[in-house]
Write a protein that holds these residues in place. Structure first.
Motif, PDB file in Angstrom:
ATOM      1  N   LEU A  35     -12.306  -6.592   8.786  1.00  0.00           N
ATOM      2  CA  LEU A  35     -10.910  -5.909   8.737  1.00  0.00           C
ATOM      3  C   LEU A  35     -10.141  -6.592   9.568  1.00  0.00           C
ATOM      4  O   LEU A  35     -10.734  -6.178  10.551  1.00  0.00           O
ATOM      5  CB  LEU A  35     -11.387  -4.581   9.175  1.00  0.00           C
ATOM      6  CG  LEU A  35     -10.327  -3.117   8.801  1.00  0.00           C
ATOM      7  CD1 LEU A  35      -9.336  -3.600   7.271  1.00  0.00           C
ATOM      8  CD2 LEU A  35     -10.062  -1.660   9.225  1.00  0.00           C
ATOM      9  N   ILE A  36      -8.971  -6.373   9.454  1.00  0.00           N
ATOM     10  CA  ILE A  36      -8.174  -6.846  10.034  1.00  0.00           C
ATOM     11  C   ILE A  36      -7.326  -6.179  10.622  1.00  0.00           C
ATOM     12  O   ILE A  36      -6.898  -5.617  11.774  1.00  0.00           O
ATOM     13  CB  ILE A  36      -7.020  -8.671   9.845  1.00  0.00           C
ATOM     14  CG1 ILE A  36      -8.082  -9.305   9.069  1.00  0.00           C
ATOM     15  CG2 ILE A  36      -6.182  -8.677  10.136  1.00  0.00           C
ATOM     16  CD1 ILE A  36      -7.288 -10.911   8.477  1.00  0.00           C
ATOM     17  N   GLY A  37      -6.734  -4.976   9.832  1.00  0.00           N
ATOM     18  CA  GLY A  37      -5.960  -4.489   9.819  1.00  0.00           C
ATOM     19  C   GLY A  37      -5.128  -3.458   8.975  1.00  0.00           C
ATOM     20  O   GLY A  37      -5.030  -3.476   7.836  1.00  0.00           O
ATOM     21  N   GLU A  38      -4.669  -2.388   9.219  1.00  0.00           N
ATOM     22  CA  GLU A  38      -3.904  -1.494   8.087  1.00  0.00           C
ATOM     23  C   GLU A  38      -2.689  -2.115   8.016  1.00  0.00           C
ATOM     24  O   GLU A  38      -2.095  -2.177   8.906  1.00  0.00           O
ATOM     25  CB  GLU A  38      -4.093   0.030   7.998  1.00  0.00           C
ATOM     26  CG  GLU A  38      -3.506   0.892   6.937  1.00  0.00           C
ATOM     27  CD  GLU A  38      -3.193   2.137   7.115  1.00  0.00           C
ATOM     28  OE1 GLU A  38      -3.649   2.787   6.288  1.00  0.00           O
ATOM     29  OE2 GLU A  38      -3.513   3.140   8.129  1.00  0.00           O
ATOM     30  N   VAL A  39      -2.424  -2.745   6.608  1.00  0.00           N
ATOM     31  CA  VAL A  39      -1.008  -3.099   6.493  1.00  0.00           C
ATOM     32  C   VAL A  39       0.002  -1.927   5.511  1.00  0.00           C
ATOM     33  O   VAL A  39       1.560  -2.384   6.260  1.00  0.00           O
ATOM     34  CB  VAL A  39      -0.913  -4.416   5.540  1.00  0.00           C
ATOM     35  CG1 VAL A  39      -2.002  -5.542   6.248  1.00  0.00           C
ATOM     36  CG2 VAL A  39      -1.374  -3.905   4.264  1.00  0.00           C
ATOM     37  N   ASP A  40      -0.354  -1.150   5.025  1.00  0.00           N
ATOM     38  CA  ASP A  40       0.490  -0.218   4.539  1.00  0.00           C
ATOM     39  C   ASP A  40      -0.180   1.136   4.188  1.00  0.00           C
ATOM     40  O   ASP A  40      -1.038   1.263   4.059  1.00  0.00           O
ATOM     41  CB  ASP A  40       1.299  -0.862   3.411  1.00  0.00           C
ATOM     42  CG  ASP A  40       2.233   0.073   2.371  1.00  0.00           C
ATOM     43  OD1 ASP A  40       2.862   1.038   3.422  1.00  0.00           O
ATOM     44  OD2 ASP A  40       2.539  -0.494   1.596  1.00  0.00           O
ATOM     45  N   GLU A  41      -0.153   2.097   4.104  1.00  0.00           N
ATOM     46  CA  GLU A  41      -0.970   2.940   3.599  1.00  0.00           C
ATOM     47  C   GLU A  41      -1.906   2.924   2.537  1.00  0.00           C
ATOM     48  O   GLU A  41      -1.328   2.611   1.454  1.00  0.00           O
ATOM     49  CB  GLU A  41      -0.036   4.191   3.524  1.00  0.00           C
ATOM     50  CG  GLU A  41      -0.765   5.541   3.442  1.00  0.00           C
ATOM     51  CD  GLU A  41       0.048   7.291   3.219  1.00  0.00           C
ATOM     52  OE1 GLU A  41      -0.844   8.040   2.609  1.00  0.00           O
ATOM     53  OE2 GLU A  41       1.374   6.906   3.197  1.00  0.00           O
ATOM     54  N   GLY A  42      -2.764   3.227   2.848  1.00  0.00           N
ATOM     55  CA  GLY A  42      -3.942   3.014   1.635  1.00  0.00           C
ATOM     56  C   GLY A  42      -4.331   1.384   0.709  1.00  0.00           C
ATOM     57  O   GLY A  42      -5.267   1.213   0.719  1.00  0.00           O
ATOM     58  N   THR A  43      -3.518   0.676   2.671  1.00  0.00           N
ATOM     59  CA  THR A  43      -3.820  -0.849   2.060  1.00  0.00           C
ATOM     60  C   THR A  43      -3.806  -1.602   3.245  1.00  0.00           C
ATOM     61  O   THR A  43      -4.338  -1.109   4.027  1.00  0.00           O
ATOM     62  CB  THR A  43      -2.144  -1.473   1.475  1.00  0.00           C
ATOM     63  OG1 THR A  43      -2.012  -1.062   0.200  1.00  0.00           O
ATOM     64  CG2 THR A  43      -2.960  -3.277   1.215  1.00  0.00           C
ATOM     65  N   TYR A  44      -5.474  -2.594   3.341  1.00  0.00           N
ATOM     66  CA  TYR A  44      -6.005  -2.830   4.132  1.00  0.00           C
ATOM     67  C   TYR A  44      -5.904  -4.707   4.396  1.00  0.00           C
ATOM     68  O   TYR A  44      -6.655  -4.502   3.099  1.00  0.00           O
ATOM     69  CB  TYR A  44      -7.926  -2.358   4.383  1.00  0.00           C
ATOM     70  CG  TYR A  44      -7.088  -0.493   4.845  1.00  0.00           C
ATOM     71  CD1 TYR A  44      -7.530  -0.507   6.046  1.00  0.00           C
ATOM     72  CD2 TYR A  44      -7.511  -0.333   4.216  1.00  0.00           C
ATOM     73  CE1 TYR A  44      -6.859   0.743   6.417  1.00  0.00           C
ATOM     74  CE2 TYR A  44      -7.231   0.896   3.816  1.00  0.00           C
ATOM     75  CZ  TYR A  44      -7.077   1.684   5.059  1.00  0.00           C
ATOM     76  OH  TYR A  44      -7.181   2.956   5.528  1.00  0.00           O
ATOM     77  N   ALA A  45      -6.027  -5.361   5.241  1.00  0.00           N
ATOM     78  CA  ALA A  45      -5.912  -6.922   5.354  1.00  0.00           C
ATOM     79  C   ALA A  45      -7.552  -7.015   5.791  1.00  0.00           C
ATOM     80  O   ALA A  45      -8.146  -6.649   6.270  1.00  0.00           O
ATOM     81  CB  ALA A  45      -5.220  -7.467   6.315  1.00  0.00           C
TER      82      ALA A  45
END
Length: 173
Positions: A35-45
């Motif tokens: 997991l890299i991180g959350e990029v937007d609400e409900g979207t993860y990189a």
């Protein structure tokens, strides 16, 4: 290509669904993923490394939670990724359904997968076999994680809530 799988996880359905909706827990339990991180609400990189036939492929992309219905025990995800070395890409629409079965849970997974690039030349059977192995390893990892968290919670409760007993790790979520 359509992939379907069903696995049993020896934990109650609400615990399993909570884990499946937690990107950090999914990444920790899915072999080869990060997991890299959350990029937007409900979207993860994130990234995932796969070996299909003689090809090692690393995909970087996003996972978006399209919908979740806790009462029905379902979730819909959209996954997109780009191969880091090469021209390949992958997209998937994934549906999850958890079904209580006594003290355990049956998890049904259906994915509509589109793969482009070098990996796409391998038979659907080879890709399906890799996917099934990943799902089975993931299910075992989720079960172990949830069991260890339940043990930690029980130990913390029985020691008066002041911390874990000697030698019992406390997991952060």
């Amino acid at each position: 290509m359509q992939l379907t799988s069903a696995v049993r996880i020896g934990r109650p359905a609400p615990e399993v669904l909570d884990a499946l909706l937690d990107a950090g827990k999914v990444a920790a339990c899915l072999p080869g993923s990060r997991l890299i991180g959350e990029v937007d609400e409900g979207t993860y990189a994130g990234e995932i490394q796969l070996r299909i036939g003689p090809v090692n492929a690393v995909y970087a992309g996003t996972v978006h939670l399209d919908a979740a219905d806790r009462a029905a025990g379902t979730a819909r995800l959209r996954v997109t990724g780009q191969e880091l070395s090469g021209q390949g890409s992958a997209d998937a629409s994934v549906t999850l359904r958890v079904e209580p079965q006594g003290a355990s849970t049956r998890v049904l997974i259906s994915a509509d997968l589109m793969i482009r690039g070098t990996v796409a030349q391998y038979a659907a059977g080879a890709i399906g076999d890799v996917g099934q192995r990943l799902v089975e390893q993931f299910a075992g990892n989720v079960e172990r994680l949830l069991a260890s968290q339940a043990t930690t919670t029980t130990t913390t409760t029985t020691t008066g809530g002041g911390g874990a007993a000697q030698g019992v790790p406390v997991l952060a979520s």
